[in-house]
Enzyme design. Sequence first.
Site, mmCIF file in Angstrom:
data_model
loop_
_atom_site.group_PDB
_atom_site.id
_atom_site.type_symbol
_atom_site.label_atom_id
_atom_site.label_comp_id
_atom_site.label_asym_id
_atom_site.label_seq_id
_atom_site.Cartn_x
_atom_site.Cartn_y
_atom_site.Cartn_z
ATOM 1 N N ASP A 23 56.297 68.324 17.148
ATOM 2 C CA ASP A 23 57.081 67.156 16.753
ATOM 3 C C ASP A 23 58.412 67.581 16.127
ATOM 4 O O ASP A 23 58.599 68.753 15.746
ATOM 5 C CB ASP A 23 56.272 66.299 15.777
ATOM 6 C CG ASP A 23 56.541 64.810 15.957
ATOM 7 O OD1 ASP A 23 57.613 64.448 16.497
ATOM 8 O OD2 ASP A 23 55.690 63.998 15.541
ATOM 9 N N ASP B 208 57.372 56.459 20.514
ATOM 10 C CA ASP B 208 56.442 55.993 19.485
ATOM 11 C C ASP B 208 56.162 54.502 19.609
ATOM 12 O O ASP B 208 55.305 53.977 18.891
ATOM 13 C CB ASP B 208 57.020 56.271 18.088
ATOM 14 C CG ASP B 208 56.875 57.727 17.678
ATOM 15 O OD1 ASP B 208 56.079 58.449 18.308
ATOM 16 O OD2 ASP B 208 57.571 58.150 16.732
#
Length: 738
Positions: free
Chosen positions: A493, A563
Amino acid sequence: MNMDMNYFINLLKEVFMIKYDETKRVFHLTNGSISYYIYVNSVGVLETLYFGEHLEDIGEVAGIAGANIDNCSTQYFDKKEGVEKSFDDNYKATYARKEVSSHALIDKRGAPIIIEKKNGSYETDFRFSSYKIIDGVPSLKTLPSIRNADGSTLEVTLKDVNYDVELIYRISILDKNDIIIKNFEIINHEKDDITIKRAYSMELDLPSCHYDFTHFRGRWSKERDKKTNEVMDGYQAVSSNYGRSSHEENPFVYLENKDNNEVIGFNLIYSSNFTFSLFSDYMGGLRVLYGINDEDFSWKLKTDESFETPQAVISYSYQGVDKMSQNFHKVIKENIIGYKKEKEYKPILFNSWEGCYMDFDTEKILSFVDASKKIGAELFVLDDGWFSNRDTDYTGLGDWWINEKKIDLQKVIDQCHKNKMKFGIWYEPEMVNPGTELFKKHPEYALGNYQDKMIISRHQFHLDFTSDEVIENIFNQMVDVLDKYAVDYVKWDYNRVVYEHMSTFLSNEEQGRVYHLLALGYYKLLDKLTKKYPDIMFEGCASGGGRFDLGTLYYCPQIWCSDESDPVQRFFIQYNTSLGYPLSTIGSHANNNNLTSYKIKAELALFGTYGYEMNPKLLTEDEINELNEVADVYKKYHKEVIEEGTLYHLCDPNKSNYMSMMAVSSNKNTAIVFFTNLLKELDQYRFLKLKGLDPNKYYRNNLDSRVYSGDYYMKIGLNLSRFWLWEFNSKLIILNAI
């Protein structure tokens, strides 16, 4: 047999290769489908003659070069002879189409390379010196690049007229894919330093500006929002200057000719700042420039040092957008992704994040493992919260040791293996929280200006990956975990961007290197890890899809797409992403957003990598059955049809009330169609015309179990008229040849 095959390959090379006509001074790059002609004019400037569908013979160069204007040339003053002269070949420098334009001279349309010399001059004027033709596509020394490609490369050495600086220009063409690859290498042979102020990867001059320009802007949870603008007079550009590639603008863009089916797509094998610009001049031509964003970029070259630019990848289609898209899909799958197990079956993934976030203990995670098995999960991923004192996003980043008071990692892995599941884990290697042991010991590891207050984002700083010391520290911490535990997957990430691009490891005059060195540092750590752990799949992520680019795909075969968990927003995000990137790279999960059923969310996720994010213990029996129904389709068809097949775009949600895509297996025996509507429609004629089928084969569809020919499906289509479509209805239609 091998001799016969080699003979055949060499014979093809004789037909489809790069040739140079010394009499005409013309290079021809072709693969039998497309052609690219370049003319070396009488003063050594490379002029673009033609780029398009295969053209066997360019004809006489006279009238083609010099912007097709006879008796029109640029004048110059010969200081030695003291007389005014004109360039030969009707070379009009202000509107000739070029491969590498000069800077700080008469051509003001923009140049790919800008260099500052010791005397303060910004003048560059690169002229032809020599060339060589190379079999294949050479790898870059410092950057990810095209690999294992069947093709040919023209490498032209150009020299600056007034300075001892060389420019190596490489342009490659693939044998079986309509792809062109370009990049530059700058070499300083001056006795003094030079400073590169711009180092783009390509220039492409087109004879018309009659195009529409499509780019993909966005933000967090709204990545790759498709926008199409008319190419207008003057200058227009899209760019990123955040130190990452693609939340605000994705590096994939394309031009669509208004007069025919020509589409030219562009992308960059790079994960940081970029600029793509268009300039339409008063002649109606179009100059395309593409490469590293030159905002705050400055790179000093000492004597005999070199700098190479990222590879720009150009997809040419004379058959519309889908062919341009398919060219990109093929080159990404065959020549960019390098994951060792890419051709193997990929397990259905369950990620813990949306089910519990950081609020978990060992027993909770064990129960998630067991429950996820009931919906077909084959890989369990423990997301953020397993390390240091990481219970909120205020702490922990940079201290990569297991919080054994919170999680018994070995017990979790054993439970996965008991359920015949693989195990994965989350990292954010490029970040550090203040208050961590790493930051207390090494505050200089964080990027920023320490004389003033530092900007903080998501409660974290960006690590200074311009430094090998910092990279090595994080590498060793990760190795301590990955060596000890059986990890099959790592989610990588990246949850903030670069604001203060200042490094304490670099001198004042080197600060213009920071953005590019950060990208090189990212690649350096990924390269070390993927070589040490070739069996681990590394998945890219940057607050969702903020680093969805070809540089990341070189190391990570898939990237978390967004997301955003709203499936309707995902209709747009995944459709738009698939125009430039293969479905097999698009991380997509079914989750607990209640806007649609789990079935619809899972069917959409099927047109991606496929996985789950929710609390699996809260699923009803009906929901479990819905998810298993789609999981069965995944296990039976996904690899052959979605991953290895050909994608076609049937309905664009940006232009209609529907979103529809279909994938067809390479043998054309199986196809999967996803269709959904947005607003409610009741009685209405709807015939969904399919693409890519064998017109002579007959296919049974699971919509009504009827059998029609491929020709019928493509010319008449699936009849969806009899269905009432409520908001966000979807249909997953499977066709099998009989």
